[in-house]
Design a protein around this motif. Structure first.
Motif, PDB file in Angstrom:
ATOM      1  N   MET A 151       0.821  -1.202   0.000  1.00  0.00           N
ATOM      2  CA  MET A 151       0.000   0.000   0.000  1.00  0.00           C
ATOM      3  C   MET A 151       0.856   1.252   0.000  1.00  0.00           C
ATOM      4  O   MET A 151       1.825   1.354   0.752  1.00  0.00           O
ATOM      5  CB  MET A 151      -0.917   0.027   1.214  1.00  0.00           C
ATOM      6  CG  MET A 151      -1.892   1.190   1.230  1.00  0.00           C
ATOM      7  SD  MET A 151      -3.106   1.038   2.548  1.00  0.00           S
ATOM      8  CE  MET A 151      -2.090   1.267   3.975  1.00  0.00           C
ATOM      9  N   LYS A 152       0.501   2.208  -0.854  1.00  0.00           N
ATOM     10  CA  LYS A 152       1.137   3.520  -0.826  1.00  0.00           C
ATOM     11  C   LYS A 152       0.430   4.379   0.203  1.00  0.00           C
ATOM     12  O   LYS A 152      -0.793   4.360   0.277  1.00  0.00           O
ATOM     13  CB  LYS A 152       1.029   4.188  -2.193  1.00  0.00           C
ATOM     14  CG  LYS A 152       1.831   3.541  -3.285  1.00  0.00           C
ATOM     15  CD  LYS A 152       1.826   4.402  -4.555  1.00  0.00           C
ATOM     16  CE  LYS A 152       0.446   4.563  -5.126  1.00  0.00           C
ATOM     17  NZ  LYS A 152       0.475   5.334  -6.394  1.00  0.00           N
ATOM     18  N   LEU A 192      -4.744   4.774  -0.464  1.00  0.00           N
ATOM     19  CA  LEU A 192      -4.901   3.592   0.369  1.00  0.00           C
ATOM     20  C   LEU A 192      -5.509   2.406  -0.372  1.00  0.00           C
ATOM     21  O   LEU A 192      -6.328   1.677   0.177  1.00  0.00           O
ATOM     22  CB  LEU A 192      -5.727   3.941   1.609  1.00  0.00           C
ATOM     23  CG  LEU A 192      -5.093   5.026   2.473  1.00  0.00           C
ATOM     24  CD1 LEU A 192      -5.863   5.224   3.758  1.00  0.00           C
ATOM     25  CD2 LEU A 192      -3.637   4.706   2.786  1.00  0.00           C
ATOM     26  N   ASP A 193      -5.105   2.224  -1.619  1.00  0.00           N
ATOM     27  CA  ASP A 193      -5.530   1.069  -2.383  1.00  0.00           C
ATOM     28  C   ASP A 193      -4.568  -0.063  -2.072  1.00  0.00           C
ATOM     29  O   ASP A 193      -3.466  -0.112  -2.617  1.00  0.00           O
ATOM     30  CB  ASP A 193      -5.515   1.407  -3.879  1.00  0.00           C
ATOM     31  CG  ASP A 193      -5.919   0.225  -4.735  1.00  0.00           C
ATOM     32  OD1 ASP A 193      -5.893   0.374  -5.963  1.00  0.00           O
ATOM     33  OD2 ASP A 193      -6.233  -0.852  -4.189  1.00  0.00           O
ATOM     34  N   LEU A 248     -12.733  -2.424  -4.217  1.00  0.00           N
ATOM     35  CA  LEU A 248     -13.768  -1.883  -5.086  1.00  0.00           C
ATOM     36  C   LEU A 248     -14.004  -0.401  -4.811  1.00  0.00           C
ATOM     37  O   LEU A 248     -14.102   0.411  -5.736  1.00  0.00           O
ATOM     38  CB  LEU A 248     -15.084  -2.648  -4.878  1.00  0.00           C
ATOM     39  CG  LEU A 248     -15.114  -4.105  -5.325  1.00  0.00           C
ATOM     40  CD1 LEU A 248     -16.441  -4.736  -4.942  1.00  0.00           C
ATOM     41  CD2 LEU A 248     -14.876  -4.218  -6.828  1.00  0.00           C
ATOM     42  N   ILE A 249     -14.116  -0.065  -3.546  1.00  0.00           N
ATOM     43  CA  ILE A 249     -14.441   1.313  -3.176  1.00  0.00           C
ATOM     44  C   ILE A 249     -14.022   1.553  -1.733  1.00  0.00           C
ATOM     45  O   ILE A 249     -14.014   0.624  -0.926  1.00  0.00           O
ATOM     46  CB  ILE A 249     -15.951   1.592  -3.357  1.00  0.00           C
ATOM     47  CG1 ILE A 249     -16.277   3.072  -3.151  1.00  0.00           C
ATOM     48  CG2 ILE A 249     -16.787   0.713  -2.447  1.00  0.00           C
ATOM     49  CD1 ILE A 249     -17.704   3.443  -3.584  1.00  0.00           C
ATOM     50  N   GLN A 250     -13.631   2.784  -1.457  1.00  0.00           N
ATOM     51  CA  GLN A 250     -13.329   3.150  -0.080  1.00  0.00           C
ATOM     52  C   GLN A 250     -13.995   4.483   0.263  1.00  0.00           C
ATOM     53  O   GLN A 250     -14.060   5.398  -0.556  1.00  0.00           O
ATOM     54  CB  GLN A 250     -11.835   3.209   0.186  1.00  0.00           C
ATOM     55  CG  GLN A 250     -11.034   4.068  -0.753  1.00  0.00           C
ATOM     56  CD  GLN A 250      -9.556   4.065  -0.394  1.00  0.00           C
ATOM     57  OE1 GLN A 250      -9.197   4.137   0.774  1.00  0.00           O
ATOM     58  NE2 GLN A 250      -8.693   3.979  -1.382  1.00  0.00           N
ATOM     59  N   PHE A 285      -7.800   7.639   8.031  1.00  0.00           N
ATOM     60  CA  PHE A 285      -7.329   7.530   6.651  1.00  0.00           C
ATOM     61  C   PHE A 285      -5.813   7.618   6.662  1.00  0.00           C
ATOM     62  O   PHE A 285      -5.230   8.627   6.294  1.00  0.00           O
ATOM     63  CB  PHE A 285      -7.940   8.676   5.830  1.00  0.00           C
ATOM     64  CG  PHE A 285      -7.768   8.501   4.348  1.00  0.00           C
ATOM     65  CD1 PHE A 285      -6.916   9.328   3.647  1.00  0.00           C
ATOM     66  CD2 PHE A 285      -8.455   7.524   3.669  1.00  0.00           C
ATOM     67  CE1 PHE A 285      -6.747   9.185   2.278  1.00  0.00           C
ATOM     68  CE2 PHE A 285      -8.306   7.370   2.302  1.00  0.00           C
ATOM     69  CZ  PHE A 285      -7.452   8.205   1.606  1.00  0.00           C
ATOM     70  N   SER A 286      -5.192   6.535   7.088  1.00  0.00           N
ATOM     71  CA  SER A 286      -3.742   6.550   7.236  1.00  0.00           C
ATOM     72  C   SER A 286      -3.186   5.162   7.012  1.00  0.00           C
ATOM     73  O   SER A 286      -3.788   4.175   7.425  1.00  0.00           O
ATOM     74  CB  SER A 286      -3.364   7.026   8.638  1.00  0.00           C
ATOM     75  OG  SER A 286      -2.012   6.746   8.915  1.00  0.00           O
ATOM     76  N   GLY A 287      -2.060   5.088   6.378  1.00  0.00           N
ATOM     77  CA  GLY A 287      -1.462   3.782   6.141  1.00  0.00           C
ATOM     78  C   GLY A 287      -0.992   3.097   7.394  1.00  0.00           C
ATOM     79  O   GLY A 287      -0.727   1.903   7.381  1.00  0.00           O
ATOM     80  N   THR A 288      -0.918   3.868   8.495  1.00  0.00           N
ATOM     81  CA  THR A 288      -0.474   3.242   9.731  1.00  0.00           C
ATOM     82  C   THR A 288      -1.622   2.565  10.467  1.00  0.00           C
ATOM     83  O   THR A 288      -1.394   1.862  11.439  1.00  0.00           O
ATOM     84  CB  THR A 288       0.171   4.280  10.667  1.00  0.00           C
ATOM     85  OG1 THR A 288      -0.791   5.299  10.971  1.00  0.00           O
ATOM     86  CG2 THR A 288       1.362   4.925   9.991  1.00  0.00           C
TER      87      THR A 288
END
Lengths: 114, 115
Positions: free
Chosen positions: A95-96, A100-101, B46-48, B98-101
């Motif tokens: 994931m980038k 957030l895909d 598909l969707i977020q 909304f965070s990659g962590t």
């Protein structure tokens, strides 16, 4: 586009032994996240371990550890002292942080034998 | 803490019929995801949603799929009309922010079979 490849569709290991699952990925990004998820039979997917690309130290979570080779774009999962409950599908994911895909590999089916 | 809830768990329909899936994320989680997992493959996003707004739906087949998250809590995913290739497990996931962590927590999924 980012792609994630898991070259081992199926693996098996004897209880109490160690097994390593392979994962490679393709990206031009410098900062990203890598994950291993576990999906037991008929049960929901859970996060096993996460690695931030900017961290050189390999992540560990109890019996689970990764070997992150950024230059080689490799992210393998080592399971030590395998237990019967480790039997599951294991998915590697990329994931980038800016988008957030989460991209998943096709999975490796791991069977732990008694 | 209650996990992500999805219903129904299983659904069998004939092609060209309509179907809807429901997801209730973990309380307080702002971000919600719908994934499609075809047999033998990894999940595909598909969707977020971030609260009740769509962040990314670039991989949603909009001619037949729709999703909404009214009031920023529960979400529904609809397929109308269904095709044979829509047979898959539909996974809902949520994360705190909304965070990659932030860890994505997955629901048990809805297994759809289109005959």
């Amino acid at each position: 586009a980012q792609t994630v490849t898991q070259s081992q569709p199926e693996m098996s290991v004897q209880e109490a032994e160690t097994v390593t699952l392979s994962c490679t990925y393709d990206t031009s990004e410098n900062n990203y996240y890598l994950f291993w998820y576990k999906q037991p039979p008929s049960r929901q997917m859970i996060l096993v371990i996460r690695q931030e690309a900017y961290k050189q130290q390999n992540a560990t979570e109890n019996r689970f550890s990764v070997n992150f080779q950024k230059a080689a774009k490799s992210f393998s999962l080592k399971i030590s002292d395998s237990q019967l409950g480790d039997t599951a599908m294991y998915f590697c994911a990329f994931m980038k942080p800016s988008h957030l895909d989460m991209r998943f590999g096709a999975g490796t089916r791991l069977t732990v034998k008694p | 803490e209650a996990g992500v809830a999805q219903s129904p768990r299983y659904k069998i329909i004939e092609k060209r019929q309509s179907v809807a899936f429901w997801c209730n994320p973990i309380s307080g989680h702002a971000t919600l995801y719908w994934y499609q997992q075809i047999l033998g493959q990894g999940p595909k996003l598909l969707i977020q949603f971030q609260n009740n707004g769509v962040v990314d739906d670039s991989q949603l087949p909009k001619d037949r799929f729709s999703a909404e998250r009214l009031k920023g809590v529960d979400s529904t995913l609809k397929i109308q009309p269904a095709k044979l290739e829509d047979s898959a497990v539909y996974l809902c996931a949520s994360s705190l922010d909304f965070s990659g962590t932030d860890t994505q927590y997955f629901g048990p999924g809805t297994r759809l079979t289109v005959l």
